[in-house]
Design a protein around this motif. Sequence first.
Motif, PDB file in Angstrom:
ATOM      1  N   GLY A   1       7.063   3.379  -3.023  1.00 34.83           N
ATOM      2  CA  GLY A   1       6.047   3.871  -2.088  1.00 34.83           C
ATOM      3  C   GLY A   1       6.749   4.596  -0.956  1.00 34.83           C
ATOM      4  N   ALA A   2       6.510   5.927  -0.876  1.00 30.02           N
ATOM      5  CA  ALA A   2       7.175   6.719   0.170  1.00 30.02           C
ATOM      6  C   ALA A   2       6.180   7.086   1.262  1.00 30.02           C
ATOM      7  N   GLY A   3       5.318   6.131   1.606  1.00 30.69           N
ATOM      8  CA  GLY A   3       4.370   6.347   2.701  1.00 30.69           C
ATOM      9  C   GLY A   3       5.025   5.994   4.026  1.00 30.69           C
ATOM     10  N   GLN A   4       4.164   5.733   4.995  1.00 34.00           N
ATOM     11  CA  GLN A   4       4.644   5.431   6.341  1.00 34.00           C
ATOM     12  C   GLN A   4       5.694   4.302   6.351  1.00 34.00           C
ATOM     13  N   MET A   5       5.404   3.219   5.635  1.00 31.90           N
ATOM     14  CA  MET A   5       6.302   2.063   5.682  1.00 31.90           C
ATOM     15  C   MET A   5       7.540   2.261   4.790  1.00 31.90           C
ATOM     16  N   GLY A   6       7.307   2.785   3.581  1.00 31.11           N
ATOM     17  CA  GLY A   6       8.421   2.943   2.645  1.00 31.11           C
ATOM     18  C   GLY A   6       9.506   3.836   3.221  1.00 31.11           C
ATOM     19  N   ILE A   7       9.101   4.923   3.859  1.00 31.57           N
ATOM     20  CA  ILE A   7      10.094   5.837   4.446  1.00 31.57           C
ATOM     21  C   ILE A   7      10.881   5.137   5.552  1.00 31.57           C
TER      22      ILE A   7
ATOM     23  N   TYR B   1      11.055   5.633  -4.733  1.00 30.70           N
ATOM     24  CA  TYR B   1      10.103   6.049  -5.772  1.00 30.70           C
ATOM     25  C   TYR B   1       8.683   6.046  -5.220  1.00 30.70           C
ATOM     26  N   ASP B   2       7.917   7.083  -5.576  1.00 32.02           N
ATOM     27  CA  ASP B   2       6.477   7.103  -5.299  1.00 32.02           C
ATOM     28  C   ASP B   2       5.809   7.741  -6.513  1.00 32.02           C
ATOM     29  N   ARG B   3       4.612   7.272  -6.863  1.00 34.97           N
ATOM     30  CA  ARG B   3       3.961   7.867  -8.038  1.00 34.97           C
ATOM     31  C   ARG B   3       3.501   9.290  -7.731  1.00 34.97           C
TER      32      ARG B   3
ATOM     33  N   SER C   1       4.776  14.434  -4.090  1.00 34.06           N
ATOM     34  CA  SER C   1       4.620  15.147  -2.809  1.00 34.06           C
ATOM     35  C   SER C   1       4.792  14.184  -1.628  1.00 34.06           C
ATOM     36  N   GLN C   2       4.533  12.904  -1.851  1.00 30.15           N
ATOM     37  CA  GLN C   2       4.740  11.915  -0.784  1.00 30.15           C
ATOM     38  C   GLN C   2       6.237  11.770  -0.473  1.00 30.15           C
ATOM     39  N   ILE C   3       7.047  11.880  -1.520  1.00 31.01           N
ATOM     40  CA  ILE C   3       8.502  11.770  -1.314  1.00 31.01           C
ATOM     41  C   ILE C   3       8.992  12.973  -0.512  1.00 31.01           C
TER      42      ILE C   3
ATOM     43  N   SER D   1       0.481   1.235  -1.737  1.00 27.30           N
ATOM     44  CA  SER D   1      -0.810   1.025  -1.084  1.00 27.30           C
ATOM     45  C   SER D   1      -1.275  -0.429  -1.203  1.00 27.30           C
ATOM     46  N   GLU D   2      -1.986  -0.869  -0.179  1.00 28.85           N
ATOM     47  CA  GLU D   2      -2.385  -2.284  -0.089  1.00 28.85           C
ATOM     48  C   GLU D   2      -3.574  -2.588  -1.005  1.00 28.85           C
ATOM     49  N   ARG D   3      -3.316  -2.614  -2.295  1.00 28.53           N
ATOM     50  CA  ARG D   3      -4.359  -2.979  -3.249  1.00 28.53           C
ATOM     51  C   ARG D   3      -3.738  -3.919  -4.283  1.00 28.53           C
TER      52      ARG D   3
ATOM     53  N   GLY E   1       0.508  -4.441 -10.865  1.00 26.94           N
ATOM     54  CA  GLY E   1       1.065  -3.547 -11.896  1.00 26.94           C
ATOM     55  C   GLY E   1       2.532  -3.261 -11.625  1.00 26.94           C
ATOM     56  N   ILE E   2       2.862  -3.024 -10.367  1.00 26.68           N
ATOM     57  CA  ILE E   2       4.255  -2.723 -10.003  1.00 26.68           C
ATOM     58  C   ILE E   2       5.149  -3.937 -10.269  1.00 26.68           C
ATOM     59  N   PHE E   3       4.700  -5.118  -9.878  1.00 29.89           N
ATOM     60  CA  PHE E   3       5.543  -6.310 -10.074  1.00 29.89           C
ATOM     61  C   PHE E   3       5.733  -6.641 -11.550  1.00 29.89           C
TER      62      PHE E   3
ATOM     63  N   SER F   1       7.948  -7.718  -1.444  1.00 29.95           N
ATOM     64  CA  SER F   1       6.796  -6.874  -1.112  1.00 29.95           C
ATOM     65  C   SER F   1       6.637  -6.797   0.389  1.00 29.95           C
ATOM     66  N   ASN F   2       6.252  -5.613   0.855  1.00 30.30           N
ATOM     67  CA  ASN F   2       5.988  -5.418   2.285  1.00 30.30           C
ATOM     68  C   ASN F   2       4.504  -5.615   2.604  1.00 30.30           C
ATOM     69  N   THR F   3       3.764  -6.227   1.690  1.00 28.70           N
ATOM     70  CA  THR F   3       2.329  -6.386   1.904  1.00 28.70           C
ATOM     71  C   THR F   3       2.001  -7.035   3.252  1.00 28.70           C
ATOM     72  N   SER F   4       0.870  -6.625   3.824  1.00 28.14           N
ATOM     73  CA  SER F   4       0.424  -7.219   5.087  1.00 28.14           C
ATOM     74  C   SER F   4      -0.446  -8.437   4.851  1.00 28.14           C
ATOM     75  N   SER F   5      -1.008  -8.554   3.661  1.00 29.10           N
ATOM     76  CA  SER F   5      -2.022  -9.594   3.522  1.00 29.10           C
ATOM     77  C   SER F   5      -2.170 -10.171   2.118  1.00 29.10           C
TER      78      SER F   5
ATOM     79  N   PHE G   1       7.174  -4.054  10.361  1.00 29.44           N
ATOM     80  CA  PHE G   1       6.055  -3.573  11.179  1.00 29.44           C
ATOM     81  C   PHE G   1       6.217  -2.078  11.456  1.00 29.44           C
ATOM     82  N   ASN G   2       5.145  -1.474  11.828  1.00 31.23           N
ATOM     83  CA  ASN G   2       5.078  -0.023  11.969  1.00 31.23           C
ATOM     84  C   ASN G   2       5.172   0.410  13.436  1.00 31.23           C
ATOM     85  N   PRO G   3       6.027   1.355  13.797  1.00 33.82           N
ATOM     86  CA  PRO G   3       6.988   2.098  12.980  1.00 33.82           C
ATOM     87  C   PRO G   3       8.260   1.281  12.732  1.00 33.82           C
TER      88      PRO G   3
HETATM   89  N1  LIG Z   1       1.060   0.989   8.004  1.00 32.70           N
HETATM   90  C1  LIG Z   1       1.262  -0.170   8.612  1.00 32.70           C
HETATM   91  O1  LIG Z   1       1.027  -0.316   9.813  1.00 32.70           O
HETATM   92  C2  LIG Z   1       1.784  -1.345   7.828  1.00 32.70           C
HETATM   93  C3  LIG Z   1       2.448  -2.381   8.523  1.00 32.70           C
HETATM   94  C4  LIG Z   1       2.994  -3.441   7.788  1.00 32.70           C
HETATM   95  C5  LIG Z   1       2.842  -3.490   6.418  1.00 32.70           C
HETATM   96  N2  LIG Z   1       2.155  -2.484   5.771  1.00 32.70           N
HETATM   97  C6  LIG Z   1       2.033  -2.579   4.314  1.00 32.70           C
HETATM   98  O2  LIG Z   1       2.973  -1.685   3.728  1.00 32.70           O
HETATM   99  C7  LIG Z   1       2.438  -1.162   2.499  1.00 32.70           C
HETATM  100  C8  LIG Z   1       2.426   0.357   2.552  1.00 32.70           C
HETATM  101  O3  LIG Z   1       1.660   0.762   3.658  1.00 32.70           O
HETATM  102  P1  LIG Z   1       1.726   2.264   4.216  1.00 32.70           P
HETATM  103  O4  LIG Z   1       1.022   2.238   5.514  1.00 32.70           O
HETATM  104  O5  LIG Z   1       3.103   2.776   4.122  1.00 32.70           O
HETATM  105  O6  LIG Z   1       0.802   3.004   3.135  1.00 32.70           O
HETATM  106  P2  LIG Z   1       0.736   4.574   2.832  1.00 32.70           P
HETATM  107  O7  LIG Z   1      -0.645   4.811   2.381  1.00 32.70           O
HETATM  108  O8  LIG Z   1       1.281   5.365   3.973  1.00 32.70           O
HETATM  109  O9  LIG Z   1       1.749   4.733   1.595  1.00 32.70           O
HETATM  110  C9  LIG Z   1       1.540   4.103   0.379  1.00 32.70           C
HETATM  111  C10 LIG Z   1       2.297   4.897  -0.680  1.00 32.70           C
HETATM  112  O10 LIG Z   1       2.222   4.172  -1.908  1.00 32.70           O
HETATM  113  C11 LIG Z   1       2.151   5.132  -2.947  1.00 32.70           C
HETATM  114  N3  LIG Z   1       1.648   4.456  -4.138  1.00 32.70           N
HETATM  115  C12 LIG Z   1       0.406   4.029  -4.409  1.00 32.70           C
HETATM  116  N4  LIG Z   1       0.358   3.451  -5.618  1.00 32.70           N
HETATM  117  C13 LIG Z   1       1.613   3.515  -6.134  1.00 32.70           C
HETATM  118  C14 LIG Z   1       2.210   3.087  -7.337  1.00 32.70           C
HETATM  119  N5  LIG Z   1       1.499   2.482  -8.297  1.00 32.70           N
HETATM  120  N6  LIG Z   1       3.523   3.312  -7.521  1.00 32.70           N
HETATM  121  C15 LIG Z   1       4.253   3.944  -6.574  1.00 32.70           C
HETATM  122  N7  LIG Z   1       3.753   4.365  -5.411  1.00 32.70           N
HETATM  123  C16 LIG Z   1       2.442   4.149  -5.185  1.00 32.70           C
HETATM  124  C17 LIG Z   1       1.228   6.202  -2.389  1.00 32.70           C
HETATM  125  O11 LIG Z   1       1.383   7.438  -3.096  1.00 32.70           O
HETATM  126  C18 LIG Z   1       1.706   6.287  -0.948  1.00 32.70           C
HETATM  127  O12 LIG Z   1       2.712   7.251  -0.783  1.00 32.70           O
HETATM  128  C19 LIG Z   1       1.059  -1.799   2.325  1.00 32.70           C
HETATM  129  O13 LIG Z   1       1.202  -2.952   1.548  1.00 32.70           O
HETATM  130  C20 LIG Z   1       0.682  -2.173   3.761  1.00 32.70           C
HETATM  131  O14 LIG Z   1      -0.228  -3.223   3.842  1.00 32.70           O
HETATM  132  C21 LIG Z   1       1.635  -1.408   6.436  1.00 32.70           C
END
Ligand SMILES: NC(=O)c1ccc[n+]([C@@H]2O[C@H](COP(=O)([O-])OP(=O)(O)OC[C@H]3O[C@@H](n4cnc5c(N)ncnc54)[C@H](O)[C@@H]3O)[C@@H](O)[C@H]2O)c1
Length: 299
Positions: free
Chosen positions: A11-17, A35-37, A40-42, A111-113, A119-121, A136-140, A178-180
């Motif tokens: 996951g190369a979103g806000q937290m992964g990066i 890795y991100d699916r 463009s997120q990477i 993503s938090e789903r 599936g990833i695990f 996992s970096n899950t929040s919940s 935690f973010n950032p």
């Molecule tokens: N943003 C916050 O403030 C925050 C704080 C602490 C923890 N978290 C947790 O961190 C995790 C990521 O949050 P975020 O804010 O970075 O989300 P985000 O939406 O910014 O990024 C999520 C990334 O996951 C990718 N993704 C989705 N499904 C995927 C899959 N099957 N395989 C690979 N990549 C996949 C998406 O393309 C996206 O780039 C979540 O579990 C969230 O609860 C978020």
Amino acid sequence: MALPRVLSVIGAGQMGIGIALVASLRAKIPTVLLYDRDPSQITKGLEFMDKLLAKDVSKGKTSEDDAKAARGRIISITSSSASSSTSNNDEFGWARELGERGSDMVVEAASERLSIKEGIFRALAKNLSKDAVLASNTSSISITKLAGAAVEGLGSTISKANEEGKSCAGRVVGVHFFNPVPVMKLCEVIPGLQTSEVTLERAKAFAVACGKEVSTSKDVPGFVSNALLMPFLNEAIMCLESGTATRDDIDKTLRLAIQETLYEGTRDSKYRPSVLLGRMVDAGWLGKKSGVVEFISFA
Ligand SMILES: NC(=O)c1ccc[n+]([C@@H]2O[C@H](COP(=O)([O-])OP(=O)(O)OC[C@H]3O[C@@H](n4cnc5c(N)ncnc54)[C@H](O)[C@@H]3O)[C@@H](O)[C@H]2O)c1
């Protein structure tokens, strides 16, 4: 406690990066696979990382050499690059590539789903070495549940009760940044019911090497941080609703999904989302990150 040699961030979103950045720059993990699916997120994420590094260099917080070296340790993995090196149309080619490159720790920040993370695990347990830490970096979401999904990934002959299943579940742990990420000092580490002592210690050592202070929380919905934060935020909304507080009392980063998960997980009425919170979701006013911030006045 040994640090990973090859860390994978999913996951190369806000937290992964942010996690990839601190792992490379602060912990100096020799190889960080990202890795991100969605490729463009990477691309977007790495551009953002470059800006953060350039800012650090211009402020004198990081030397140019260190920034360059940190960036050089990060390798992008995309589904297409992975499937070209493995069998064609392999849905889990990415996981196989992480395994083939010797990944000995993963931090999942997708993503938090629940269904996405399960599936990833499953894919990670199937494809990575039998002693890799799966974090996992899950929040919940329950770490215990993700550990169960990992065991399922081993196939129908391995059960949660036999030694191989137990050992796999024992490698799953929560590392809640935690973010950032580069700025926030805390990392909450969460053992699931099955997490082994060694895994917990490896996760803590990694977080400390990333420059974080570590607290440990049991695997309860929202862990300690959100269990404390969410009722507080909900109260702020209720105050707005009743007209006893101004809009400035409301934290606009309110994470609505987490509120729901806390309530679903505990069924404790103190976590019930306020009526107004539900209406704001219905209206699509999801806050700063979604780009939709509205101000409501009940005065
Ligand atoms: N943003 C916050 O403030 C925050 C704080 C602490 C923890 N978290 C947790 O961190 C995790 C990521 O949050 P975020 O804010 O970075 O989300 P985000 O939406 O910014 O990024 C999520 C990334 O996951 C990718 N993704 C989705 N499904 C995927 C899959 N099957 N395989 C690979 N990549 C996949 C998406 O393309 C996206 O780039 C979540 O579990 C969230 O609860 C978020």
